[in-house]
Each structure stands twice: as structure tokens, then as C-alpha cells.
Design a protein around this motif. Sequence first.
Motif, PDB file in Angstrom:
ATOM      1  N   ARG A  19       0.702  -1.198  -0.016  1.00 37.27           N
ATOM      2  CA  ARG A  19      -0.092  -0.043   0.014  1.00 37.27           C
ATOM      3  C   ARG A  19       1.046   1.267   0.002  1.00 37.27           C
ATOM      4  O   ARG A  19       0.407   2.336   0.139  1.00 37.27           O
ATOM      5  CB  ARG A  19      -0.930   0.102   1.309  1.00 37.27           C
ATOM      6  CG  ARG A  19      -1.695  -1.253   1.401  1.00 37.27           C
ATOM      7  CD  ARG A  19      -2.991  -1.332   0.484  1.00 37.27           C
ATOM      8  NE  ARG A  19      -3.793  -0.268   0.454  1.00 37.27           N
ATOM      9  CZ  ARG A  19      -4.825  -0.289  -0.568  1.00 37.27           C
ATOM     10  NH1 ARG A  19      -4.914  -0.993  -1.538  1.00 37.27           N
ATOM     11  NH2 ARG A  19      -5.465   0.698  -0.500  1.00 37.27           N
ATOM     12  N   ASP A  76      -5.258   5.228   3.448  1.00 36.40           N
ATOM     13  CA  ASP A  76      -5.601   4.034   2.708  1.00 36.40           C
ATOM     14  C   ASP A  76      -4.383   3.700   1.932  1.00 36.40           C
ATOM     15  O   ASP A  76      -3.828   2.503   2.304  1.00 36.40           O
ATOM     16  CB  ASP A  76      -6.760   4.248   1.443  1.00 36.40           C
ATOM     17  CG  ASP A  76      -7.051   3.078   0.800  1.00 36.40           C
ATOM     18  OD1 ASP A  76      -7.041   2.070   1.501  1.00 36.40           O
ATOM     19  OD2 ASP A  76      -7.311   3.184  -0.380  1.00 36.40           O
ATOM     20  N   LYS A  77      -3.560   4.578   1.115  1.00 34.70           N
ATOM     21  CA  LYS A  77      -2.138   4.047   0.855  1.00 34.70           C
ATOM     22  C   LYS A  77      -1.354   5.381   0.352  1.00 34.70           C
ATOM     23  O   LYS A  77      -1.949   6.615   0.136  1.00 34.70           O
ATOM     24  CB  LYS A  77      -2.601   3.608  -0.415  1.00 34.70           C
ATOM     25  CG  LYS A  77      -3.215   4.034  -1.773  1.00 34.70           C
ATOM     26  CD  LYS A  77      -3.146   3.101  -3.067  1.00 34.70           C
ATOM     27  CE  LYS A  77      -3.775   4.122  -4.080  1.00 34.70           C
ATOM     28  NZ  LYS A  77      -3.981   3.229  -5.196  1.00 34.70           N
ATOM     29  N   TYR A 137      -3.799   8.549  -0.011  1.00 34.42           N
ATOM     30  CA  TYR A 137      -5.049   8.700  -0.566  1.00 34.42           C
ATOM     31  C   TYR A 137      -5.795   8.349   1.122  1.00 34.42           C
ATOM     32  O   TYR A 137      -5.248   7.553   1.672  1.00 34.42           O
ATOM     33  CB  TYR A 137      -5.241   7.341  -1.405  1.00 34.42           C
ATOM     34  CG  TYR A 137      -4.932   7.694  -2.816  1.00 34.42           C
ATOM     35  CD1 TYR A 137      -5.894   8.270  -3.579  1.00 34.42           C
ATOM     36  CD2 TYR A 137      -3.633   7.469  -3.073  1.00 34.42           C
ATOM     37  CE1 TYR A 137      -5.584   8.550  -4.927  1.00 34.42           C
ATOM     38  CE2 TYR A 137      -3.179   7.990  -4.284  1.00 34.42           C
ATOM     39  CZ  TYR A 137      -3.985   8.331  -5.189  1.00 34.42           C
ATOM     40  OH  TYR A 137      -3.846   8.835  -6.648  1.00 34.42           O
ATOM     41  N   ARG A 191      -9.302   7.181   3.267  1.00 36.71           N
ATOM     42  CA  ARG A 191     -10.629   6.954   3.175  1.00 36.71           C
ATOM     43  C   ARG A 191     -11.601   7.969   4.147  1.00 36.71           C
ATOM     44  O   ARG A 191     -10.954   8.309   5.012  1.00 36.71           O
ATOM     45  CB  ARG A 191     -11.017   5.445   3.843  1.00 36.71           C
ATOM     46  CG  ARG A 191     -10.408   4.722   3.098  1.00 36.71           C
ATOM     47  CD  ARG A 191     -10.176   3.092   3.760  1.00 36.71           C
ATOM     48  NE  ARG A 191      -9.636   2.096   2.838  1.00 36.71           N
ATOM     49  CZ  ARG A 191      -9.789   0.985   3.142  1.00 36.71           C
ATOM     50  NH1 ARG A 191     -10.581   0.314   4.092  1.00 36.71           N
ATOM     51  NH2 ARG A 191      -9.192  -0.102   2.355  1.00 36.71           N
ATOM     52  N   SER A 197      -9.856   8.298  -1.448  1.00 33.35           N
ATOM     53  CA  SER A 197      -9.682   6.900  -1.980  1.00 33.35           C
ATOM     54  C   SER A 197     -11.258   6.430  -2.280  1.00 33.35           C
ATOM     55  O   SER A 197     -12.154   7.036  -1.593  1.00 33.35           O
ATOM     56  CB  SER A 197      -9.163   6.093  -0.842  1.00 33.35           C
ATOM     57  OG  SER A 197      -9.306   4.778  -1.274  1.00 33.35           O
ATOM     58  N   GLU A 208     -12.319   3.638  -1.604  1.00 34.90           N
ATOM     59  CA  GLU A 208     -12.626   2.413  -0.557  1.00 34.90           C
ATOM     60  C   GLU A 208     -13.484   2.836   0.391  1.00 34.90           C
ATOM     61  O   GLU A 208     -13.458   4.183   0.703  1.00 34.90           O
ATOM     62  CB  GLU A 208     -11.405   1.893  -0.019  1.00 34.90           C
ATOM     63  CG  GLU A 208     -10.307   1.266  -0.978  1.00 34.90           C
ATOM     64  CD  GLU A 208     -10.996   0.121  -1.568  1.00 34.90           C
ATOM     65  OE1 GLU A 208     -11.566  -0.830  -0.788  1.00 34.90           O
ATOM     66  OE2 GLU A 208     -10.585  -0.373  -2.797  1.00 34.90           O
ATOM     67  N   PRO A 209     -14.541   2.323   1.091  1.00 32.82           N
ATOM     68  CA  PRO A 209     -15.211   2.624   2.010  1.00 32.82           C
ATOM     69  C   PRO A 209     -14.586   2.977   3.290  1.00 32.82           C
ATOM     70  O   PRO A 209     -13.589   2.392   3.552  1.00 32.82           O
ATOM     71  CB  PRO A 209     -16.551   1.366   2.151  1.00 32.82           C
ATOM     72  CG  PRO A 209     -15.529   0.280   1.468  1.00 32.82           C
ATOM     73  CD  PRO A 209     -14.805   0.848   0.458  1.00 32.82           C
ATOM     74  N   THR A 261     -14.328   2.603   7.307  1.00 29.87           N
ATOM     75  CA  THR A 261     -14.865   1.935   8.324  1.00 29.87           C
ATOM     76  C   THR A 261     -14.416   2.477   9.753  1.00 29.87           C
ATOM     77  O   THR A 261     -12.983   2.398  10.073  1.00 29.87           O
ATOM     78  CB  THR A 261     -14.241   0.504   8.441  1.00 29.87           C
ATOM     79  OG1 THR A 261     -12.757   0.627   8.091  1.00 29.87           O
ATOM     80  CG2 THR A 261     -14.932  -0.227   7.038  1.00 29.87           C
TER      81      THR A 261
END
Length: 171
Positions: free
Chosen positions: A33, A59-60, A76, A78, A113, A115-116, A118
Motif C-alpha cells: 500500500r 488508505d495508501k 489517499y 478513506r 480513496s 474504498e469505504p 470503516t
Amino acid sequence: MAKDDLPEPKRRNKTLSVADALAGALDPVLKKRGFAGRDIITHWRSIAPPPFDATTQPDKLSWPRAERSAEGATLYLRCAPGQALFAQHEAPAIAAAVNRYFGYLLVNDVRLSAEPFTPGSGQRMQKPRQPSQSEIAKVGKATEMVEDDDLREALQALGLALSGRSKPKAE
């Protein structure tokens, strides 16, 4: 290869934390990542400025391909629903906070990002338990002989907190 040919596992006669035990398993995933270490993920709450410490997660890291320097990655994030526009608007402040934490130019740009998000599980607010009158009386009786007022109050607070713990079931 026979079972007898296998080397004896190396034993460490010390206890390890779960984080240390899992470090070897997590590091290759984090490197994929773009993260060199776990610092940015584990310390995100102290790195990111409020309210992004609770509404975003790293995220990354994406490094520029053409350049050889280690500076200027794209981070990035989330983002929680409804916070994306605010996070994108404050991207320079988030990048500055990350760079300030590490002490050098690590992040050049912040993007969102796909991506979701959480959120962490430890954020639920627990309702404080009100001790019963019998618990208050029991703790008061146990601490009535303490002469120092501050010490007595501290011991009473501790006693009431401990009285709220679940008691072991008698079999």
C-alpha cells in the motif's frame, strides 16, 4: 525433506505484545500500500487535525514513478460519508499536518480513496453507571478512617468505580 531435517524453532524466552507478533505479517501488506512503516496508520489520530482524525483513515501512499526522491507522495484517504468535500477542501492542511508530524516533506498531495470508510470500534460512548445507595454507603464506611480529604475522595472514587465491575458468578 524429512521431519527430522527441520530446524528446531527458535524460542524467545520473553513475552511479546500482539503488535510485535503481528508486525512480520502486516509489514508486507503495508508495503504493498506504499507505507514504509505502521506509524502513519497507528498514530493517525494524533497526526491528523480535528475533525479529520475521526472522519478519515489513510488508505495508501502513492509515490511518483519518475523521481528517485522519497519526498512528495500522494496520500489517499478513506473518508466518512458526508465529509468528502470538507476533506478535499482541507487537503493542504492535512498534508501539512502529516509533514509536520514526520518532520520532512512526505506528503505532497492528499486525495480521496474510493474504498469505504470503516470507523474504529472503540469510539462508542458508554453511559456512566450510577452506583446504588448501598454501594455508596459501603465505600463511605470503608474510607471513613482516612484523615486526608483528597486521599479519601480519591479512594471513594476508586471504590465506586470498582464496585461497578461485574462480580464473578458463584457456582
